[in-house]
Design a protein around this motif. Structure first.
Motif, short mmCIF file in Angstrom:
data_model
loop_
_atom_site.label_atom_id
_atom_site.label_comp_id
_atom_site.label_asym_id
_atom_site.label_seq_id
_atom_site.Cartn_x
_atom_site.Cartn_y
_atom_site.Cartn_z
N LYS A 238 0.82 -1.21 0.00
CA LYS A 238 0.00 0.00 0.00
C LYS A 238 0.86 1.26 0.00
O LYS A 238 0.56 2.24 -0.69
N LEU A 239 1.94 1.24 0.77
CA LEU A 239 2.81 2.41 0.87
C LEU A 239 3.94 2.40 -0.16
O LEU A 239 4.78 3.30 -0.17
N LYS A 240 3.94 1.33 -1.01
CA LYS A 240 4.98 1.19 -2.04
C LYS A 240 6.39 1.25 -1.43
O LYS A 240 7.28 1.96 -1.92
N LEU A 241 6.57 0.52 -0.35
CA LEU A 241 7.87 0.47 0.32
C LEU A 241 8.83 -0.39 -0.50
O LEU A 241 8.45 -1.44 -1.04
N GLU A 242 10.07 0.02 -0.58
CA GLU A 242 11.07 -0.72 -1.33
C GLU A 242 11.48 -1.98 -0.57
O GLU A 242 11.59 -1.96 0.66
N GLU A 243 11.69 -3.06 -1.31
CA GLU A 243 12.13 -4.31 -0.70
C GLU A 243 13.43 -4.07 0.06
O GLU A 243 14.35 -3.42 -0.42
N GLY A 244 13.49 -4.60 1.28
CA GLY A 244 14.67 -4.42 2.11
C GLY A 244 14.61 -3.21 3.02
O GLY A 244 15.43 -3.07 3.93
N SER A 245 13.61 -2.33 2.78
CA SER A 245 13.50 -1.11 3.60
C SER A 245 12.53 -1.30 4.77
O SER A 245 12.32 -0.37 5.54
N PHE A 246 11.96 -2.50 4.90
CA PHE A 246 11.04 -2.78 6.00
C PHE A 246 11.11 -4.25 6.35
O PHE A 246 11.51 -5.08 5.53
N SER A 247 10.73 -4.59 7.57
CA SER A 247 10.79 -5.98 8.01
C SER A 247 9.86 -6.20 9.20
O SER A 247 9.28 -5.25 9.74
N THR A 248 9.75 -7.47 9.62
CA THR A 248 8.86 -7.88 10.70
C THR A 248 9.68 -8.45 11.85
O THR A 248 10.65 -9.16 11.64
N SER A 249 9.25 -8.15 13.09
CA SER A 249 9.88 -8.74 14.26
C SER A 249 8.83 -8.93 15.35
O SER A 249 7.69 -8.48 15.23
N PHE A 250 9.23 -9.61 16.44
CA PHE A 250 8.30 -9.93 17.53
C PHE A 250 8.94 -9.57 18.87
O PHE A 250 10.10 -9.85 19.10
N GLN A 251 8.14 -8.99 19.76
CA GLN A 251 8.64 -8.48 21.04
C GLN A 251 8.03 -9.20 22.23
O GLN A 251 7.13 -10.03 22.09
N SER A 252 8.52 -8.88 23.43
CA SER A 252 7.90 -9.28 24.70
C SER A 252 7.93 -10.78 24.98
O SER A 252 6.95 -11.34 25.44
N ARG A 253 9.05 -11.43 24.72
CA ARG A 253 9.11 -12.86 25.02
C ARG A 253 9.29 -13.09 26.52
O ARG A 253 9.77 -12.24 27.25
N LEU A 254 8.88 -14.27 26.98
CA LEU A 254 8.91 -14.61 28.41
C LEU A 254 9.34 -16.06 28.56
O LEU A 254 8.84 -16.94 27.86
#
Length: 344
Positions: A238-254
């Protein structure tokens, strides 16, 4: 039948004092869908270890982000409720899965107003055992015990609905306008890998191997990992982000069991060490800013980034009571009120 809406968010301690935080953590962590181990093991872990060590540190974290009006999560959720109420005819109540603003109280408020049919709205875009499922299961138990004549319909996960993606994308674009960030990190609340496998209705698809999330399957209806990755992909498009300029991660592990990866704190550190000087971060697993976004990301995350050489760290607020978000909720509620498919 008179209809009403019950918005449900996570919850908050009544105050940032250790005794209230301990009470809240006890209820939260003893939920079998949050820490999904046998009761004896959960009792040992939560009551024997965590509640004797964590409340003081958690209380200190809450004090950092506590507002004069109260808990940010509660205040923001109430603002959302009030704005939505002004746009729909049906009564709108607010409840929390944990804490003193209980689901039972929320349902009672609606019943007292003559409501016979409730739209249960878990305020989570993605489905997860520890969020959407635990809300729905508890609401059904309460309905059966206390409100047997009340009909309840639950809103399904809306992570991939075009109008939601548009609202989220617009919010990100607006808050990052003029910011020359080099990388946009989508950070989602973490869950243990076993939750993904337990939620797999096919009992065979989810392998968390890098490919299953991109392979079509009925499992995706309840796969938190897939749904998070899909939000990132759709917003990127939707935002036409370039490949490599954004990524996914996960927080708050226990604890020590494997959780969804990559971890947010390590990703922030890695990006800084790779030379990224200007990064932005958005947290689309939450619709309301809370401890995990205001302290863990906006404070701890920024500190990590600066420690490894990063300069500019921008956090995108959650949708909170954004007018476009309220308008979308209003649209969905009005569809439901006229018996249309709510997320069609």
């Amino acid at each position: 039948m008179k209809k009403g809406i019950l918005l449900v968010n996570l919850g908050s301690p009544d105050s940032p004092e250790p005794k209230d935080v301990k009470k809240y953590l006890g209820e939260f962590l003893m939920d079998e869908r949050v820490i999904d181990v046998p009761l004896w093991a959960r009792n040992l872990l939560v009551k024997g270890i965590i509640l004797n060590t964590r409340p003081k540190a958690s209380a200190a974290a809450y004090k950092k982000i506590w507002w004069e009006e109260g808990s940010p999560l509660i205040v923001l959720s109430e603002r959302l409720q009030n704005k939505l109420q002004k746009q729909v005819e049906q009564p709108v109540a607010l409840a929390m899965r944990y804490g003193s603003m209980t689901i039972k109280k929320g349902l009672q408020e609606l019943v007292d107003k003559g409501v016979e049919e409730v739209l249960l709205f878990p305020l989570y875009p993605q489905f997860a055992m520890a969020t959407t499922e635990t809300i729905i299961v508890l609401a059904e138990e309460i309905q059966q015990e206390y409100f047997p004549n009340l009909n309840i319909e639950s809103v399904p996960a809306f992570y991939n609905k075009p109008d939601y993606i548009e609202v989220l994308s617009n919010s990100i674009k607006r808050h990052l306008q003029g910011k020359n960030y080099e990388h946009l990190l989508f950070s989602y609340h973490g869950v243990p890998e076993r939750h993904i496998r337990k939620s797999d209705i096919t009992k065979s698809h989810c392998k968390i191997d890098g490919s299953c999330c991109a392979t079509a399957s009925k499992a995706h209806e309840f796969c938190y990992r897939h749904q998070c990755k899909e939000v990132t992909r759709l917003v990127g498009e939707k935002l036409k982000l370039e490949e490599g300029s954004f990524s996914t991660s996960f927080q708050s592990r226990l604890g020590f069991d494997p959780w969804l990866q990559p971890y947010t704190d390590r990703t922030i550190e890695r990006l800084g060490k790779q030379g990224i000087k200007n990064m932005a971060i958005v947290t689309p697993a939450f619709v309301s800013d809370c401890l995990e976004t205001l302290e863990e990301i906006a404070m701890e995350g920024e500190e990590i980034f600066h420690e490894v050489g990063g300069k500019y760290f921008t956090t995108v607020p959650c949708l909170n009571d954004d007018d476009e978000w309220v308008a979308l909720l209003s649209k969905w509620v009005k569809k439901w009120a006229t018996s249309e498919s709510i997320l069609a």
